[in-house]
Design an enzyme around this catalytic site. Sequence first.
Site, PDB file in Angstrom:
ATOM      1  N   THR A  25      -1.693   5.565   1.860  1.00 34.79           N
ATOM      2  CA  THR A  25      -3.100   4.686   2.092  1.00 34.79           C
ATOM      3  C   THR A  25      -2.946   3.898   3.378  1.00 34.79           C
ATOM      4  O   THR A  25      -1.880   3.271   3.535  1.00 34.79           O
ATOM      5  CB  THR A  25      -2.890   4.034   0.703  1.00 34.79           C
ATOM      6  OG1 THR A  25      -2.981   4.655  -0.511  1.00 34.79           O
ATOM      7  CG2 THR A  25      -3.967   2.909   0.584  1.00 34.79           C
ATOM      8  N   LEU A  53       0.943  -1.180  -0.029  1.00 34.29           N
ATOM      9  CA  LEU A  53      -0.110  -0.270  -0.004  1.00 34.29           C
ATOM     10  C   LEU A  53       1.001   1.228  -0.108  1.00 34.29           C
ATOM     11  O   LEU A  53       1.910   1.186   0.557  1.00 34.29           O
ATOM     12  CB  LEU A  53      -0.851  -0.147   1.105  1.00 34.29           C
ATOM     13  CG  LEU A  53      -1.929  -1.100   1.464  1.00 34.29           C
ATOM     14  CD1 LEU A  53      -2.606  -0.906   2.941  1.00 34.29           C
ATOM     15  CD2 LEU A  53      -2.828  -1.080   0.211  1.00 34.29           C
ATOM     16  N   ASP A  54       0.321   2.178  -0.541  1.00 33.61           N
ATOM     17  CA  ASP A  54       1.219   3.490  -0.599  1.00 33.61           C
ATOM     18  C   ASP A  54       1.271   3.810   0.744  1.00 33.61           C
ATOM     19  O   ASP A  54       0.546   3.541   1.473  1.00 33.61           O
ATOM     20  CB  ASP A  54       0.480   4.604  -1.500  1.00 33.61           C
ATOM     21  CG  ASP A  54       0.550   4.248  -2.994  1.00 33.61           C
ATOM     22  OD1 ASP A  54       1.226   3.457  -3.373  1.00 33.61           O
ATOM     23  OD2 ASP A  54      -0.376   4.691  -3.679  1.00 33.61           O
ATOM     24  N   LYS A  55       2.499   4.935   1.018  1.00 32.94           N
ATOM     25  CA  LYS A  55       2.868   5.363   2.272  1.00 32.94           C
ATOM     26  C   LYS A  55       1.562   5.785   2.985  1.00 32.94           C
ATOM     27  O   LYS A  55       1.248   5.690   3.998  1.00 32.94           O
ATOM     28  CB  LYS A  55       3.736   6.260   2.301  1.00 32.94           C
ATOM     29  CG  LYS A  55       4.172   7.189   3.378  1.00 32.94           C
ATOM     30  CD  LYS A  55       5.158   8.319   3.240  1.00 32.94           C
ATOM     31  CE  LYS A  55       5.394   9.256   4.312  1.00 32.94           C
ATOM     32  NZ  LYS A  55       6.021  10.209   4.103  1.00 32.94           N
ATOM     33  N   ARG A  58      -5.345   5.086  -7.826  1.00 32.53           N
ATOM     34  CA  ARG A  58      -4.932   6.540  -8.111  1.00 32.53           C
ATOM     35  C   ARG A  58      -4.942   7.192  -9.660  1.00 32.53           C
ATOM     36  O   ARG A  58      -5.452   8.048 -10.130  1.00 32.53           O
ATOM     37  CB  ARG A  58      -3.766   6.871  -7.402  1.00 32.53           C
ATOM     38  CG  ARG A  58      -3.881   6.753  -5.647  1.00 32.53           C
ATOM     39  CD  ARG A  58      -2.341   6.794  -4.834  1.00 32.53           C
ATOM     40  NE  ARG A  58      -2.013   8.206  -4.976  1.00 32.53           N
ATOM     41  CZ  ARG A  58      -0.869   8.484  -4.726  1.00 32.53           C
ATOM     42  NH1 ARG A  58       0.052   7.678  -4.304  1.00 32.53           N
ATOM     43  NH2 ARG A  58      -0.299   9.939  -4.619  1.00 32.53           N
TER      44      ARG A  58
END
Length: 342
Positions: free
Chosen positions: A156, A152-154, A262
């Site tokens: 998210t 997961l993105d930082k 995104r």
Amino acid sequence: MEQGKSSSSTPNNGERLEVTVGGDEGSPRLDRVLAVLRPELSRSRLKALILAGSVTADGAPIRDPAYHVAKGDTITIDVPEAVPPEPKGEDIALDIVFEDDDIIVIDKPKGLVVHPAAGHETGTLVNALIAHCGASLSGIGGVRRPGIVHRLDKDTTGLMVVAKNDHAHQSLTAQFADHGRTGPMRRGYLAFIWGVPNRQRGTIDAPIDRHPFAREKMAVRDSGREAITHWELQATFNGRDGKPVASLLACQLETGRTHQIRVHLSHIGHPLMGDAVYGPHFKTKAGQLRPGAQTALAALGRQALHAYRLTLEHPRTGELLHWEAALPEDLLLLQGALEAAL
């Protein structure tokens, strides 16, 4: 090929390498020129050094691997002292949803980077897992470390599963590669977006590749890898003029590309609220929100995306497991403020 080549020590006990571009290295790109002139450094290592600001051209830091050098340019590379290749355990609190001898499922908070990388060598989820699991981690890839099978993105939030041994790692890797096409694995996200789609549900089928100019971004490109996102409208929210200005979608991934949701939502004209990378041109839309919603969005400081649902087959027992994670406090505040404008 090169006019000069020298080495010296740096204040941090690393090594300073200096080369002069001869002009016959082929590509003028900085990363490719350095790969020719300094073959002892891997391409990935050179890229990391460039992005970290450790490479200068005639004294000026160059942070773009695609920067074009010219014949006669003097390139300096500051290579820091080598550090242990394996991350160390760190006492970082984890919100553990499920754990047994094979897997651990966490509800990841915003701001937590998953894996050590340039600029984030410590304080990551991997550091936390090594400390939490200790000796129970065994053999993944021949060393003791967590088996990261998805990210997961930082910024998210939400559910992540990690393998604790080789058997679990292989099983989960296969399930994520399949993404529910033939098996039971499902990943669901809640996304607060700008605008309102013109139908109740849909599918975005658009390949994703690295952005051609902004290398830290991804983009929909014909040259990219297959990327499929399914979405369904959950709610719409009105602005200060009483007209719909934002929506809540439930998204399900059929593939797992970097920044997929995104990129896809921005591609169809409905970027995530708070996404400074893929939706900066929508920043002025905040003025259409009512004051409470404007305040909540400003306080959010990140993309409004949460991995709320995860279903998979247990790698050892075959049992079908399902988890759901409620919205974190910052997204609950945003949702409440948006609903108050209805």
